[in-house]
Design a protein around this motif. Structure first.
Motif, PDB file in Angstrom:
ATOM      1  N   SER A 121       0.845  -1.184   0.000  1.00  0.00           N
ATOM      2  CA  SER A 121       0.000   0.000   0.000  1.00  0.00           C
ATOM      3  C   SER A 121       0.888   1.243   0.000  1.00  0.00           C
ATOM      4  O   SER A 121       1.987   1.246   0.557  1.00  0.00           O
ATOM      5  N   ASN A 122       0.388   2.280  -0.628  1.00  0.00           N
ATOM      6  CA  ASN A 122       1.123   3.531  -0.677  1.00  0.00           C
ATOM      7  C   ASN A 122       1.355   4.090   0.725  1.00  0.00           C
ATOM      8  O   ASN A 122       2.280   4.857   0.958  1.00  0.00           O
ATOM      9  N   ASP A 151      -4.487  -2.506  -3.172  1.00  0.00           N
ATOM     10  CA  ASP A 151      -5.799  -3.075  -3.450  1.00  0.00           C
ATOM     11  C   ASP A 151      -5.784  -4.286  -4.380  1.00  0.00           C
ATOM     12  O   ASP A 151      -6.412  -5.300  -4.073  1.00  0.00           O
ATOM     13  N   PRO A 152      -5.045  -4.258  -5.528  1.00  0.00           N
ATOM     14  CA  PRO A 152      -5.100  -5.423  -6.425  1.00  0.00           C
ATOM     15  C   PRO A 152      -4.669  -6.709  -5.730  1.00  0.00           C
ATOM     16  O   PRO A 152      -5.281  -7.770  -5.943  1.00  0.00           O
ATOM     17  N   ARG A 204      -7.588   8.096  -1.104  1.00  0.00           N
ATOM     18  CA  ARG A 204      -7.799   7.733  -2.496  1.00  0.00           C
ATOM     19  C   ARG A 204      -7.559   6.253  -2.694  1.00  0.00           C
ATOM     20  O   ARG A 204      -7.995   5.652  -3.648  1.00  0.00           O
ATOM     21  N   PHE A 205      -6.765   5.673  -1.797  1.00  0.00           N
ATOM     22  CA  PHE A 205      -6.409   4.257  -1.933  1.00  0.00           C
ATOM     23  C   PHE A 205      -7.355   3.416  -1.087  1.00  0.00           C
ATOM     24  O   PHE A 205      -7.449   3.623   0.125  1.00  0.00           O
ATOM     25  N   PRO A 206      -8.046   2.467  -1.712  1.00  0.00           N
ATOM     26  CA  PRO A 206      -9.053   1.702  -0.981  1.00  0.00           C
ATOM     27  C   PRO A 206      -8.476   1.055   0.280  1.00  0.00           C
ATOM     28  O   PRO A 206      -9.133   1.034   1.326  1.00  0.00           O
ATOM     29  N   GLY A 399     -11.737  -1.958  -5.132  1.00  0.00           N
ATOM     30  CA  GLY A 399     -11.714  -2.137  -3.688  1.00  0.00           C
ATOM     31  C   GLY A 399     -12.778  -1.326  -2.968  1.00  0.00           C
ATOM     32  O   GLY A 399     -13.153  -1.654  -1.845  1.00  0.00           O
ATOM     33  N   PHE A 400     -13.267  -0.281  -3.632  1.00  0.00           N
ATOM     34  CA  PHE A 400     -14.272   0.542  -2.965  1.00  0.00           C
ATOM     35  C   PHE A 400     -15.649  -0.107  -2.977  1.00  0.00           C
ATOM     36  O   PHE A 400     -16.511   0.272  -2.192  1.00  0.00           O
ATOM     37  N   VAL A 401     -15.869  -1.077  -3.880  1.00  0.00           N
ATOM     38  CA  VAL A 401     -17.185  -1.720  -3.909  1.00  0.00           C
ATOM     39  C   VAL A 401     -17.433  -2.421  -2.582  1.00  0.00           C
ATOM     40  O   VAL A 401     -18.458  -2.206  -1.922  1.00  0.00           O
TER      41      VAL A 401
END
Lengths: 433, 266, 458
Positions: A121-122, A151-152, A204-206, A399-401
């Motif tokens: 993760s960032n 996320d991926p 911004r990152f899920p 990832g936001f779903v």
């Protein structure tokens, strides 16, 4: 009825008893059909409720865990010199740590190195930075860190990315899957409870996005809403129910309140935007303004519930107190109001539960802003739970779903809790006179 | 001991018995509302049920056309025969029973429909008329028998709820007659009416006994004396005394009956 | 700092209460007979201090920010704001504020730093001024209240007078809210109509509110005919009702008459749950499940289905309305007097016949009222359509197409930065006015319908 008696063979003289008997089967079937249709309607309604909750749980439960990588990070004094803190090449340090766990990967190749870094993760580098800044003696040592994956890879680990899909349609490439599997074989991959969902604000990152900002925003808004609508609502209800003379003015107020309860919520948003923000100059996106708006919407609910609760207190109590020489206000405030309190609280909690789920007016006053820190006062910019759901539902990242569903489950959890309290209050204190 | 004396009495009139009830018990939840009631109700007779309020007279009346079925917590035990047929037999459809045993209620309850549609309601649902002409005929006949035809014949399309109280009750009686029942049950039909309307309805009841067996629950002893030939006195769920009306009012056998008709209990 | 005036006020109220009570007790102990109890003398002082000073503090706080902003901006050196539009000026103000808050990005101009320092001192001064004023006012009112303590002073009446005044104020807030809605909507709508003629708005068949942001941008001029928008609203409302009315009515009929008691105690709370689900959840449900399902089903039949079809938005809205309609219909059916049920059953009607021929017709006015309220809800419903319906206004009634609604347009026009000087923003208020008028009309009609029905059976 004609189909029975039109039969030519029917004897001319038929007793009514026979006619009734002949009609019975048809009529019973008709009733059965009505019942079946009714049950079907109920079934459809509950099927929808089931699908709704089912789909939310099915997509949302995964968001309550988050894939993490455990790394042995050597805090290289060359990359992170103590005198330059808090600056330093924290990302390179992490990258190197990953590289050591992935033998045979050419970390000299910049493309590859960047791809490897993409596993994390960032936010991982900032976690490391914060740790080192807090304890500079770590420089030169090796620390064990558990950091979230991006996320991926989270999706990959949760099986949401099909390995069977052709590579070009997949967000994680073949070699990336191999890296991930290597890490997994080393036992470095874990999937603990996603605490960040509750302790982080939006991102911004899920994998870093959390609900803290929304929860805090909703708390401030609801608190404001309660502090304003509760006294105002009770005051208005007591006046209208106990003191106001039945005349045109009180009729007008009553009609007004009933209509206000049915005005679309978006119109309250327009009111808030024009009056609170446009004319009074109150800050945009502030939970205080949101709470103010919600208070106007909740007030009719509280007034109506309070009046019903006051009405249910039998007149005998009032008469008894009045007969002892108490003034009208003493009767109401010392005798009637305490008896009506459970009903009032029930109505208030239900009103607040509605306010908690209200979205449209909050959008109009800007509570859908992208804000990465939780508000520290009701006048700071913030989001609220429902607007956060709206923002995440709008975000393109996969990832936001699941995070949207998870946020909805959290919201529904609060609503169930509030309604549960209301039902408890109603059952515990409800009195039959 | 009560029962024995009663049964011998009942056998005398066995000729034209319409309803015969044996050992009927009714429970509302935990309340024992009707205790061991046995009674024979005659055809072409007006039978009055009297007794203090809460004595079970209305409850018993409602067992006769199974209106108590609509109340969840109500249980009926014992046997009730209509023309020798057990009306609580599982094969009996209450719908069919109620078409045979009409009912008129305490408060006039015309449907919010026209006068015509009110009367035509029963014939329509039961399929008693083959065509419009027959239905018109039934409506007119019923309204005439209900002694209200003259008052409403030129406004059959007006809503039934617009009539006066007495007219509404006669409309409801006419509505009950329209399904051609054999028995008419009346649950305090005059309690919501003024004296003039009451007199009209009482007159009507007297005429009806030519064709029907009429059972009327009333709280007014004068009314029972005026309209009925047989009277049953209920007290605390028991059938205390059942006899010719004259006998009951002039020569009560039971001290409770005497106390009631002389106004000491009630 | 903000809490300080409030604490001071509470302190003053408590002290005032104590002083007056002690004074009243003194009079009583001196042998005189008090008209009111001592606690009322105390309460009189407390309320006399609390009410006006609290009002003062709230008004002060509400206006303080805006006034200070204006002071700061007018105190800026001449010329620095030249050439900036409304948004630019806001940006400068925001920057000054963030500097004052200690967040410095880059190297701001000196005049901005100076302004931010001025902002800080002004704020501090304002805070102290407020505290001083609160102290002075509280003291004055306290002394005044103390002078009123006399044996024959009707303190209870005084207190009750103040309380009555407060309660009247509470009742009037509802009216103020309505007035606020009407005034704000009509003010902004009138400003909109200065830019766009009423006839174009009401009868135009083109809705393209995009306004060129820069002079050179090639974009539509902006067209503001609301007909396609209201048409879309009607399409979605009709779809919602087609789903909700039959399901709602039949389930009400079943629950009211046929459901066994045990089942009823399960069904009713479940319907309440369905009614309590926030609409944003339904919106997400529509885009997550319903719209893709409808789309793939339509495509399997070879139909051309838009990704945000009106059918999905309307259908989900219908589901949302089911518990609303069913509880309304259930109430209306329950309100039909038992005597009518008995009447029908006594004539030998089956329960089904009783329902269809007596109860339902008798309850119809109440049910119609409920359906009308549902219509008004559907028209005003926002989140489901914002998430699941389209943005582009089309003159179409094809339920498989994507349509937009009044509420969608209001939200999309106002989301993000808004300033009150372009027709795009004002158009949202014009739509809001129409929405308010339409829903209010339906509501008044429906409520009077329902009320008349209730009166008929009371």
């Amino acid at each position: 009825m004609s189909d029975i008696t039109n039969n030519a063979d029917t004897p001319r003289i038929v007793t009514s008893t026979e006619l009734v008997a002949a009609s019975l089967k048809r009529r019973r079937n008709k009733q059965l059909r009505l019942q079946m249709v009714g049950m079907g309607a109920i079934f459809i309604a509950f099927l929808m409720l089931f699908i709704l909750v089912g789909s939310l749980v099915a997509t949302g439960w995964q968001a309550f865990t988050q894939t993490h990588v455990t790394l042995e990070v050597f805090v290289d004094p060359e990359d992170i010199p103590a005198d330059r803190l808090p600056r330093g090449d924290f990302d390179d340090t992490l990258e190197a740590a990953l590289g050591r766990m992935l033998p045979g990967v050419d970390m000299e190749d910049r493309e590859t190195a960047r791809a490897v870094q993409g596993i994390l993760s960032n936010g991982a580098q900032f976690t490391l930075r914060d740790r080192v800044v807090a304890d500079p003696s770590l420089i030169g040592q090796t620390v064990t860190m558990k950091v979230p994956t991006s996320d991926p890879y989270d999706q990959l680990n949760k099986g949401l990315i099909e390995r069977a899909t052709p590579e070009q349609n997949r967000r994680v490439k073949d070699n990336e899957i191999r890296w991930f599997d290597t890490l997994k074989e080393q036992g470095a991959i874990s999937k603990p409870f996603n605490l960040a969902l509750f302790t982080n604000a939006d991102s911004r990152f899920p994998e870093q996005a959390g609900l803290k900002g929304a929860l805090v925003g909703s708390f401030w808004a609801l608190l404001t809403c309660f502090l304003i609508s509760f006294p105002l609502g009770i005051g208005a209800a007591i006046y209208l129910e106990e003191f106001a003379k039945k005349n045109r003015i009180s009729d007008f107020i009553e009609v007004n309140i009933n209509n206000l309860a049915a005005v679309p919520s978006v119109v309250f948003g327009l009111l808030a935007l024009a009056v609170f923000i446009g004319w009074f100059g109150l800050p945009r996106s502030a939970p205080f303004v949101g709470g103010l708006t919600l208070a106007l919407m909740t007030m009719p609910t509280i007034i109506i519930a309070t009046r019903a609760a006051l009405k249910s207190v039998p007149p005998s109590i009032r008469e008894a107190a009045l007969g002892l020489g108490a003034s009208k206000q003493q009767v109401v405030f010392q005798h009637v109001l305490p008896l009506a309190m459970p009903g009032i609280l029930t109505g208030t909690i239900i009103g607040l539960a509605q306010a908690l789920g209200e979205t449209a007016p909050l959008l109009l006053i800007g509570m859908n802003a992208f804000i990465t820190s939780a508000a520290s006062s009701p006048f700071d910019s913030a989001t609220a739970l429902p607007t956060q759901i709206f923002i995440w539902a709008d975000s393109p990242e996969r990832g936001f779903v699941s995070r949207t569903s998870a946020a909805i489950l959290v919201l529904l959890g609060f609503l169930v809790l509030m309604n549960g309290i209301a039902i408890f209050l109603r059952q515990k204190f409800e009195r039959r006179w | 001991m009560m029962k024995d004396s009663m049964e011998t009495k009942l056998d005398v009139d066995a000729m034209n018995v319409k309803f015969s009830a044996r050992d009927v018990q009714v429970h509302y939840g935990d309340t024992h509302a009707i205790k061991d009631v046995s009674v024979d109700i005659l055809d072409n007779t007006v039978t009055a049920f009297i007794g203090p309020s809460g004595c079970g007279k209305s409850t018993f009346l409602r067992t006769l056309n199974r209106m108590n079925d609509t109340i969840d917590i109500c249980r009926v035990q014992g046997d009730i025969y209509l023309d020798g047929m057990d009306i609580y037999d599982p094969n009996i459809d209450p719908v069919q029973l109620r078409a045979k045993v009409g009912m008129v209620f305490q408060k006039p309850n015309p449907f919010p429909k026209s006068i015509y549609d009110n009367i035509a309601y029963g014939p329509r649902i039961h399929g008693l008329a083959r065509n419009k002409a027959e239905l018109d005929e039934i409506v007119e006949k019923s309204l005439r028998r209900g002694a209200i035809w003259d008052e409403v014949q030129d406004r059959l399309d007006a809503p039934g709820t617009g009539l006066s109280g007495g007219q509404q009750q006669r409309l409801c009686i006419a509505r009950a007659i329209a399904t051609e029942p054999e028995v008419l049950l009346m649950d305090e039909p005059c309690s919501a009416l003024d004296p003039i309307a009451t007199a009209q309805v009482e007159e009507l009841i007297d005429e009806l006994k030519a064709n029907y067996s009429v059972v009327i629950v009333t709280h007014s002893m004068q009314q029972a004396a005026r309209v009925s030939q047989k009277t049953a006195f209920f007290h605390l769920g028991n059938l205390v005394e059942y006899n010719d009306t004259n006998e009951i009012f002039t020569n009560p056998q039971d001290s409770r009956t005497e106390s009631y008709i002389t106004g000491r209990i009630g | 700092m903000t809490a300080f005036p409030f604490l001071l006020l509470i302190l003053a109220a408590v002290v005032g209460y104590a002083i007056n009570r002690v004074a009243a007790r003194g009079i009583r102990d001196g042998g005189s007979r008090l008209h009111s109890m001592t606690s009322y003398h105390g309460m009189y002082s407390a309320l006399l201090v609390l009410v006006p000073v609290l009002t003062f503090i709230l008004v002060w706080l509400a206006l303080q920010g805006a006034v200070i902003d204006r002071l700061i901006m007018s105190g800026l050196p001449d010329g620095v704001l030249d050439g900036l539009d409304g948004g630019g000026i806001q940006l400068v103000l925001a920057e000054i504020k963030s500097i004052a808050g200690g967040q410095v990005f880059g190297t701001p101009e000196d005049w901005k730093i100076a302004a931010s320092e001025r902002l800080l001192t002004t704020r501090e001064r304002a805070d102290w001024l407020l505290i001083a004023l609160v102290a002075v006012m509280s003291l004055a009112l306290m002394i005044f209240a103390r002078t009123r303590v006399k044996a024959d002073f009707r303190a209870r009446q005084g207190v009750e007078g103040i309380v009555t005044g407060l309660m009247i104020f509470c009742s009037v807030v509802a009216i103020f809210t309505t007035i606020g809605i009407i005034v704000s909507l009509s003010y902004e709508t009138l400003r909109f109509l200065e830019r766009v003629p009423l006839s174009e708005f009401l009868f135009g068949t083109n809705w393209e509110p995009q306004i060129p942001l820069r002079e050179d941008q090639i974009a539509a001029e902006g067209a503001f005919g609301w007909l396609p928008v209201i048409l879309g609203t009607i399409v979605i409302t009709v779809i919602a009702l087609v789903v909700a009315v039959p399901i709602g009515l039949f389930s009400a009929i079943y629950v009211n008459e046929f459901a066994p008691k045990k089942l009823r105690t399960i069904i009713k709370p479940l319907l309440e749950i369905l009614a309590g689900v926030p609409t944003v959840v339904y919106g997400f449900f529509a885009i997550l499940v319903v719209a893709p399902a409808i789309r793939s089903f339509g495509q399997s039949l070879g139909l051309d289905v838009a990704p945000n079809t009106a059918l999905a938005a309307g259908g989900v809205m219908g589901i949302m309305l089911v518990p609303f309609i069913s509880s309304f219909a259930d109430d209306a059916l329950s309100a039909v007097p038992q005597s009518l049920r008995d009447g029908a059953l006594g004539l030998g009607a089956t329960r089904g016949e009783m329902m269809t021929t007596v109860l339902f017709p008798a309850a119809l006015p109440g049910i119609v009222g409920g359906v009308l309220l549902a219509v008004s809800r559907a028209i005003g419903e926002t989140m489901i359509v914002v998430m699941a319906a389209g943005l582009i206004a089309r003159m179409t009634i094809n339920p498989l197409d994507s349509v937009t609604t009044v509420t969608v347009q209001i939200v999309t026009l106002l989301i993000g930065d808004t300033s009150f000087d372009n027709p795009k923003t004002l158009a949202a208020f014009a739509l809001g006015t129409m929405l308010f008028i339409v829903t209010l009309g339906i509501n008044i009609f429906a409520l009077s319908f329902v009320r008349k029905y209730r009166e008929a059976y009371d």
